[in-house]
Each structure stands twice: as C-alpha cells, then as structure tokens.
Design a protein around this motif. Structure first.
Motif: not given
Length: 169
Positions: A65-76
C-alpha cells in the motif's frame, strides 16, 4: 491488463485500510504491557512476543500500500531532473535489476521458511510461552507477495509511460 492492475491496487488498498485498524490494536497492546509491567509490576511473557509479531505484521503488510501511494523513501537527486518518460525508464531499469530480484528472492526464501515452520510446528524459544512461529511467517509471506504484486503493477504502468501510452499523473 488494466483490470489486473486495478485488482492489485484494490488488494493493497484494502490491506492498508485493515492495517490502520491493527495500529489501534497495537497501541492498546503496548499500553497494556506498559501498565502491567510498570504500573502493577506484573509483566507477562506473552505480550512482548505478541507486540513484536503485531509490529512485524503491520510493517510487512503495509509495504504494498505504501508503494501504491508512492510513499517509500527515495533519493531523488537524479529523478527530479528527469522527464516523466525518463523517470519511467529509470523505474523500469531499477525495478528489473534490483526490485524484482531482491523482493522475488525474499518471497522465495519466505515461502521456504513458512513451509518449514508449518511442517515442524516451529516455536519461539525466546520465552517459556513457546509461541508458534508459522502464523507470523505466513503473514510475512503474504505481505511480501502483495509488495511484489504492487511492484509489478508499478513496473507495467511505467512501461506504458515509456512506450508513450499513458502519461504519469
């Protein structure tokens, strides 16, 4: 394909909503444990194990669900400079080389450990309660499968963007 992707999204959304309820149960368990341990000086052997298993279940079942909502921590650092197609290309490459091998390996490993735990009736030996381990191993497997499925849905959507069939929202 869209119906399959929508079904994956619905499964992970349903699981995320269910986990929200589990959080209240988890907070209640911790409050009871703290009250028993420090308020009445009567700690239990069961509650620390139950709290640990509940926390593990909450974490792993929420990954999809976190991935579905693009909620995982990323280094952009790099992705913020890219166009939507560039981001999609980066997601596809990183998914193919990192996400699927790692999470796929975890699913396979978890399936083996889950089968093993059920086959020998594995028990937790940290306390004299000897809680069964197979149920939490099963929950971990379910959470990892949901995470892998959501990664597949994201991968397909990014492929569509890469092929020019759909724009990133």
């Amino acid at each position: 394909m869209e119906r399959i992707l929508a079904a994956i999204d619905r499964m992970n959304e349903w699981m995320g909503n269910w986990i929200r309820l589990l959080v209240y149960f988890f907070i209640g368990l911790i409050c009871v444990e703290v009250l028993l341990r420090y308020g009445f000086n009567k700690p239990t052997i069961q509650l620390p194990v139950i709290v640990t298993m509940t926390a593990g279940a909450m974490y792993v079942l929420s990954f999809g669900n976190i991935m579905r909502n693009d909620g995982h921590v990323r280094i952009d650092i790099f992705s913020r400079l890219l166009s939507p197609r560039g981001k999609a290309a980066m997601e596809v490459v990183l998914g193919a080389f990192f996400f699927f091998p790692v999470i796929g390996g975890l699913v396979v490993s978890s399936a083996g450990w889950t089968w093993y735990a059920w086959s020998i009736d594995e028990r937790d030996t940290q306390t004299f309660w000897y809680a069964r381990i197979a149920p939490i191993r099963t929950v971990v497997l379910i959470g990892l499968v949901l995470f892998l499925l959501q990664g597949f849905a994201l991968f397909v959507r990014n492929l569509k963007i890469l092929l020019g069939r759909k724009e990133r929202p």
